[in-house]
Design a protein around this motif. Structure first.
Motif, mmCIF file in Angstrom:
data_model
loop_
_atom_site.group_PDB
_atom_site.id
_atom_site.type_symbol
_atom_site.label_atom_id
_atom_site.label_comp_id
_atom_site.label_asym_id
_atom_site.label_seq_id
_atom_site.Cartn_x
_atom_site.Cartn_y
_atom_site.Cartn_z
ATOM 1 N N GLY A 22 39.895 31.789 41.345
ATOM 2 C CA GLY A 22 40.268 31.831 40.061
ATOM 3 C C GLY A 22 41.598 32.545 39.996
ATOM 4 O O GLY A 22 42.417 32.178 38.909
ATOM 5 N N VAL A 23 41.835 33.770 40.346
ATOM 6 C CA VAL A 23 43.147 34.557 40.097
ATOM 7 C C VAL A 23 44.308 33.594 40.889
ATOM 8 O O VAL A 23 45.230 33.912 40.176
ATOM 9 C CB VAL A 23 43.000 35.796 40.801
ATOM 10 N N TYR A 24 44.133 33.137 41.930
ATOM 11 C CA TYR A 24 45.136 32.348 42.264
ATOM 12 C C TYR A 24 45.703 31.088 41.464
ATOM 13 O O TYR A 24 46.841 30.890 41.143
ATOM 14 C CB TYR A 24 44.545 31.865 43.590
ATOM 15 N N GLU A 25 44.534 30.460 40.673
ATOM 16 C CA GLU A 25 45.025 29.374 39.863
ATOM 17 C C GLU A 25 45.669 29.778 38.637
ATOM 18 O O GLU A 25 46.673 29.473 38.043
ATOM 19 C CB GLU A 25 43.571 28.493 39.364
ATOM 20 N N VAL A 26 45.165 31.019 38.232
ATOM 21 C CA VAL A 26 45.821 31.823 36.995
ATOM 22 C C VAL A 26 47.177 32.151 37.050
ATOM 23 O O VAL A 26 48.134 31.616 36.119
ATOM 24 C CB VAL A 26 45.056 32.947 36.678
ATOM 25 N N TYR A 27 47.473 32.711 38.331
ATOM 26 C CA TYR A 27 48.932 33.013 38.628
ATOM 27 C C TYR A 27 49.618 31.772 38.928
ATOM 28 O O TYR A 27 50.984 31.958 38.490
ATOM 29 C CB TYR A 27 48.886 34.051 40.022
ATOM 30 N N ASN A 28 49.203 30.586 39.504
ATOM 31 C CA ASN A 28 49.908 29.803 39.915
ATOM 32 C C ASN A 28 50.476 28.835 38.374
ATOM 33 O O ASN A 28 51.270 28.275 38.364
ATOM 34 C CB ASN A 28 48.908 28.792 40.528
ATOM 35 N N ASN A 29 49.733 29.304 37.389
ATOM 36 C CA ASN A 29 50.154 28.640 36.247
ATOM 37 C C ASN A 29 50.707 29.703 35.347
ATOM 38 O O ASN A 29 51.441 29.384 34.059
ATOM 39 C CB ASN A 29 48.931 27.787 35.522
ATOM 40 N N ASN A 30 50.927 30.812 35.586
ATOM 41 C CA ASN A 30 51.507 32.050 34.857
ATOM 42 C C ASN A 30 52.102 32.867 35.716
ATOM 43 O O ASN A 30 51.631 33.894 36.003
ATOM 44 C CB ASN A 30 50.437 32.741 34.031
ATOM 45 N N VAL A 37 36.249 34.369 43.068
ATOM 46 C CA VAL A 37 37.227 35.228 42.278
ATOM 47 C C VAL A 37 38.875 35.183 42.752
ATOM 48 O O VAL A 37 39.651 35.044 41.792
ATOM 49 C CB VAL A 37 36.723 36.899 42.349
ATOM 50 N N SER A 38 38.860 35.028 43.919
ATOM 51 C CA SER A 38 40.555 34.820 44.674
ATOM 52 C C SER A 38 40.788 33.507 44.159
ATOM 53 O O SER A 38 42.055 33.454 43.781
ATOM 54 C CB SER A 38 40.326 35.088 46.039
ATOM 55 N N GLU A 97 47.741 42.862 35.060
ATOM 56 C CA GLU A 97 47.297 41.590 34.327
ATOM 57 C C GLU A 97 46.352 40.566 35.298
ATOM 58 O O GLU A 97 45.123 40.262 34.802
ATOM 59 C CB GLU A 97 48.488 40.679 33.673
ATOM 60 N N LEU A 98 46.884 40.342 36.284
ATOM 61 C CA LEU A 98 45.939 39.599 37.191
ATOM 62 C C LEU A 98 44.861 40.213 37.363
ATOM 63 O O LEU A 98 43.632 39.502 37.859
ATOM 64 C CB LEU A 98 46.705 39.341 38.631
ATOM 65 N N MET A 99 44.654 41.674 37.828
ATOM 66 C CA MET A 99 43.571 42.177 38.237
ATOM 67 C C MET A 99 42.524 42.142 36.926
ATOM 68 O O MET A 99 41.185 42.032 36.962
ATOM 69 C CB MET A 99 43.897 43.748 38.282
ATOM 70 N N LYS A 100 42.903 42.230 35.768
ATOM 71 C CA LYS A 100 42.139 41.994 34.584
ATOM 72 C C LYS A 100 41.586 40.573 34.666
ATOM 73 O O LYS A 100 40.301 40.327 34.266
ATOM 74 C CB LYS A 100 42.864 42.145 33.251
ATOM 75 N N SER A 101 42.176 39.555 34.900
ATOM 76 C CA SER A 101 41.749 38.190 34.937
ATOM 77 C C SER A 101 40.694 38.038 35.968
ATOM 78 O O SER A 101 39.794 37.474 35.834
ATOM 79 C CB SER A 101 42.962 37.139 35.143
ATOM 80 N N GLY A 102 41.002 38.697 37.136
ATOM 81 C CA GLY A 102 39.943 38.893 38.322
ATOM 82 C C GLY A 102 38.460 39.283 37.898
ATOM 83 O O GLY A 102 37.628 38.895 38.095
ATOM 84 N N MET A 103 38.700 40.557 37.160
ATOM 85 C CA MET A 103 37.537 41.041 36.622
ATOM 86 C C MET A 103 36.728 40.301 35.527
ATOM 87 O O MET A 103 35.625 40.149 35.646
ATOM 88 C CB MET A 103 37.777 42.394 35.939
#
Length: 266
Positions: free
Chosen positions: A151-159, A148-149, A166-172
């Motif tokens: 995945g969220v890391y990569e999402v934030y690194n590109n956004n 999970v961490s 919004e990051l919490m929603k992506s993590g869920m």
């Protein structure tokens, strides 16, 4: 055969994983060493619960920080694992002692080898039962948390414009995707280990009621259930911790190794 299997494992780790595979092998050796020391200290009369928590922290830190460095992903996973283990410890402790899950079950007591061994070992077997569940729980939730961490890391690194909510929603969402396979992995791992147990139940003509109330059966089920609960519970905790850490990076920069994520945002 064991030596051959170990050689195959080491070869695959090095050939396929490269440097990361080598780190994994070293981390595995470290974990085995910690467990061995843990068991020896328990036989010396030290408190099994205290030893288990210390051992879990050492194994978790070695698995996360040595293999992946000290960054937002690993720190979030480590914190989340500690939180879940502390929360579930109370329930595990009460459940284990109320059900008397520690010690030898009825099948072990009927084993011929037991007649040649002394059971007067001066160790609280209830605490050993709790320790067994905690160690199994830790192994299960580390994988879920780092998935999970990461995945969220990569999402934030590109956004980089995403906020904590919004990051919490992506993590869920990421956690929901891996939840089914994680729980199934736990289920089949324990069931595969307990196949011999079910054969014994069949040969000894256990009824369904006797199986459900069997100590041997319960010792397997309680590990599955608590590990599954931990895997589910750690998803929102990890998502919340990594989201907060990423969106407040400047506050924690001094605790982290050099990381491209914490370079001045574009």
């Amino acid at each position: 055969m064991i030596e051959l299997l170990v050689l195959i494992l080491v070869a695959l780790l090095v050939l396929i994983g490269g440097e990361r595979g080598l780190f994994t092998m070293i981390s595995l050796i470290w974990n085995l060493f910690v467990l061995a020391v843990l068991f020896v200290l328990m036989t010396w009369g030290l408190n099994p619960l205290v030893l288990t928590f210390i051992g879990c922290l050492l194994i978790c830190s070695g698995t996360l920080f040595y293999q992946n460095g000290k960054n937002a992903k690993t720190i979030s996973s480590f914190v989340s694992v500690v939180i879940i283990m502390l929360i579930l410890f109370f329930f595990i402790y009460v459940m284990a002692y109320q059900s008397h899950t520690g010690g030898l079950n009825e099948l072990m007591k009927n084993d011929d080898m037991i007649f040649y061994l002394s059971t007067d070992i001066h160790i609280n077997m209830g605490s050993i039962g709790v320790a067994m569940i905690l160690i199994g729980l830790m192994g299960a939730i580390i994988d879920t948390s780092i998935a999970v961490s990461s995945g969220v890391y990569e999402v934030y690194n590109n956004n980089r414009h995403l906020n904590g909510k919004e990051l919490m929603k992506s993590g869920m969402s990421i956690g929901g995707d891996i939840l089914g396979t994680t729980v199934n992995t736990l289920y089949f791992a324990y069931i595969g280990e307990a196949l011999t147990l079910f054969v014994l139940f069949k040969n000894f003509h256990y009824t369904l009621s006797e199986i459900i109330n069997s100590k041997a059966f319960f010792q397997e089920v309680i590990c599955i259930v608590f590990s599954a609960i931990g895997c589910v519970a750690i998803i929102p905790v990890t998502a919340a911790v990594i989201s907060y850490l990423l969106t407040n990076a400047d506050k924690f920069k001094r605790y982290l190794d050099e990381d491209e994520l914490f370079i001045e945002k574009k």
